[in-house]
Design a protein around this motif. Structure first.
Motif, short mmCIF file in Angstrom:
data_model
loop_
_atom_site.label_atom_id
_atom_site.label_comp_id
_atom_site.label_asym_id
_atom_site.label_seq_id
_atom_site.Cartn_x
_atom_site.Cartn_y
_atom_site.Cartn_z
N ALA A 150 0.85 -1.20 0.00
CA ALA A 150 0.00 0.00 0.00
C ALA A 150 0.89 1.26 0.00
O ALA A 150 0.61 2.22 -0.72
N THR A 151 1.97 1.21 0.78
CA THR A 151 2.89 2.35 0.80
C THR A 151 3.50 2.57 -0.58
O THR A 151 3.58 3.70 -1.07
N LEU A 152 3.92 1.47 -1.21
CA LEU A 152 4.50 1.58 -2.54
C LEU A 152 3.50 2.19 -3.52
O LEU A 152 3.84 3.10 -4.29
N HIS A 153 2.27 1.70 -3.45
CA HIS A 153 1.24 2.23 -4.34
C HIS A 153 1.07 3.73 -4.12
O HIS A 153 1.00 4.51 -5.08
N PHE A 154 1.04 4.13 -2.85
CA PHE A 154 0.88 5.55 -2.53
C PHE A 154 2.04 6.37 -3.10
O PHE A 154 1.83 7.41 -3.74
N ILE A 155 3.27 5.87 -2.90
CA ILE A 155 4.44 6.61 -3.40
C ILE A 155 4.38 6.78 -4.91
O ILE A 155 4.54 7.87 -5.45
N VAL A 156 4.11 5.66 -5.61
CA VAL A 156 4.14 5.70 -7.06
C VAL A 156 3.01 6.57 -7.61
O VAL A 156 3.16 7.26 -8.62
N LYS A 157 1.88 6.57 -6.91
CA LYS A 157 0.72 7.29 -7.43
C LYS A 157 0.77 8.78 -7.08
O LYS A 157 0.42 9.63 -7.90
N TYR A 158 1.19 9.10 -5.84
CA TYR A 158 1.00 10.47 -5.39
C TYR A 158 2.27 11.26 -5.06
O TYR A 158 2.25 12.47 -5.04
#
Lengths: 294, 235
Positions: A155-163
């Motif tokens: 989830a952290t990775l997704h957040f970093i890549v997205k935002y």
């Protein structure tokens, strides 16, 4: 196989798959930006597991601290490997960094064998083996930990890549390296960041697997690395959700295969699946059709 | 001169793409590099941006050498490029593309107002701001590529073939916008195969042939030059 057995195996498979996914993410992110299969990635996972053991045994640290320390150590290691072994070869043929990666992989395995010997080392059981019953399935504390840690990290990775700015720069650089540079993105820094994140995830995978199977060895990175690589290709190399999906898919397939009586062929399942999927979808489950850049 | 290119030599392996190209761009000018396919126009721009290292020659900006600088530092200095074929990030949204253009900037509050300014100039981008850039039409992608470059607040804008693959109506529109951007204070170095359009907006121009500057001068004089007319204007 009855329904409760089936759901139990699926749960076990998801747990195993979550660790494959953690490793697969590093392969896919690095490939996405510099089109390199980082064959040393499995060894980063292995070193991460050993750092975890070291922190728990020698430094008497708690599990979460040890996990964080392993991730941090592997971040530094991943960035250093890229600097020394891959960056100088950036403008040479595609084969050169690949060979260099195999070299790094052999080096790390041999180094760890020198330090710790070739025998597997037990991972101290810092978590008790309590089992919890949820409906028809049983879940152990370690499994719960793996699922929570893996989900949080993804989830952290997704957040970093997205935002986050550097995550967006990663996406830009993975789509078009030169144009990203023309926008003022320091592509070398983005590549270092990618190696840092990928290595940290692999280290987390290493510690969790060490804990799960109660064993850590200098050669654990070979088959885990290969399988995670399969998972990345299965999901579509270069695609982050693909690596997650591929990892889980592979974990479940492998566990179901073993439960179905194919335990002798445990390690062949990943590769068989890979061949089948690639026959029908050459770019993987979530891969994009191949585009030629002009 | 704001930007000076001196005696640039670039080779791709055995192929010599530039054989001593020199050109200057003064503050506030629109300068065009025209020439046929393979003349070395794009190579010149990519070398100025730092994507290609020249074998020989220097590039100076505001009197300081930038020849050995990495591309991202050159952007920070105020030289931004709209690359050939637009090269928008197709898997990112219109808004994210614009944010990437502002990557070197630290003043995030002003970035927001500048995004609004880009939307004022290109209203169609605002309508599509949450869409993936890959779903835009060619003309919209060209506008996005220009808007994205403007987000870096460039002093010099390098534009590589902005008319490529666009319908004649859109080409007119794009060139009108190039003039507007220039009147708002941005210096422009324009590479074009469409010599007719390029010479109509440029102050000065250079004609490139197989890696060398063969002619240069004020744009209107070049447009009247019989050789240029024959070779590039089809008259």
């Amino acid at each position: 196989m009855d329904a409760s057995m089936l759901s139990q195996q699926i749960l076990n498979g998801i747990t195993l798959g979550a660790t494959y996914a953690l490793i697969a993410l590093g392969y896919t992110m690095v490939y996405g930006i510099i089109q390199l299969i980082n064959f040393a990635h499995g060894e980063i996972y292995m070193v991460g597991a050993f750092v975890g053991v070291l922190m728990v045994t020698v430094f008497q640290q708690g599990l979460l601290f040890s996990l964080a320390a392993a991730m941090l150590a592997c971040m530094v290691m991943g960035v250093t490997i890229e600097r020394i072994a891959y960056r100088p070869l950036r403008r040479s043929t595609r084969l050169a960094p690949l060979i260099s990666a195999i070299g790094v992989s052999i080096f790390l395995q041999t180094l760890m064998t020198k330090i710790k010997g070739p025998q597997p080392v037990a991972f101290p059981q810092v978590i008790n083996d309590a089992l919890y019953k949820i409906g028809p399935v049983e879940i152990s504390k370690v499994q719960i930990l793996i699922l929570i840690v893996a989900s949080l990290l993804m989830a952290t990775l997704h957040f970093i890549v997205k935002y986050v700015k550097i995550g967006k720069a990663m996406r830009a650089a993975s789509e078009d390296y030169d144009t990203a540079a023309l926008m003022g993105i320091n592509v070398n820094r983005v590549i270092s960041f990618t190696f840092a994140i990928g290595s940290a995830l692999a280290a987390a995978g290493g510690v969790l697997v060490g804990l799960y199977f109660n064993s850590v060895s200098p050669f654990m990175g070979v088959s885990a690395g290969l399988k995670a690589f399969c998972a990345a290709v299965l999901g579509g190399i270069g695609s982050i959700p693909g690596a997650m999906l591929g990892g889980i898919f592979l974990g479940v397939a492998e566990t179901l295969g073993i439960a179905g009586g194919f335990d002798m062929y445990k390690d062949a399942i990943a590769f068989t699946l890979l061949i089948i999927v690639l026959l029908f979808r050459p770019t993987g489950l979530l891969g994009r059709p191949i585009q030629r850049k002009v | 001169m704001l930007l000076e290119v001196n005696n640039l030599h670039v080779s791709y392996g055995a192929i010599r793409a530039l054989k001593g190209v020199s050109c200057q761009v003064g503050e506030g000018e629109i300068v065009a590099l025209i020439g046929a396919n393979g003349a070395g126009k794009t190579t010149t721009l990519r070398t100025i941006s730092g994507l290609i290292r020249p074998q020989e020659g220097t590039i100076t900006y505001k009197g300081k050498p930038i020849t050995k600088m990495p591309p991202h530092d050159i952007v920070s200095l105020g030289i931004c490029q709209v690359p050939e074929g637009r090269r928008v990030f197709t898997r990112m949204t219109v808004l994210e593309n614009l944010e990437m253009g502002a990557y070197t900037r630290k003043d995030s509050a002003n970035v927001k107002t500048d995004i609004q300014k880009v939307f004022q100039r290109f209203p169609r981008l605002e309508e599509r701001k949450t869409q993936l850039a890959g779903t835009l039409s060619g003309g919209e992608q060209q506008m996005l590529a220009m808007g994205r470059a403007l987000m870096s607040k460039p002093t010099v804008l390098l534009m590589d073939e902005p008319s490529m693959g666009l319908a004649p109506m859109l080409v007119q529109e794009i060139f009108a916008i190039i003039q507007e951007i220039n009147q708002a204070g941005t210096t422009i170095l324009l590479v074009e195969q469409n010599a007719h359009m390029a010479l109509s907006v440029a102050n000065r121009a250079y004609v490139l042939e197989t890696g060398e500057v063969v002619l240069s001068g004020p744009a209107n004089e070049l447009a009247d030059n019989p050789e240029v007319q024959k070779a590039y204007l089809g008259e």
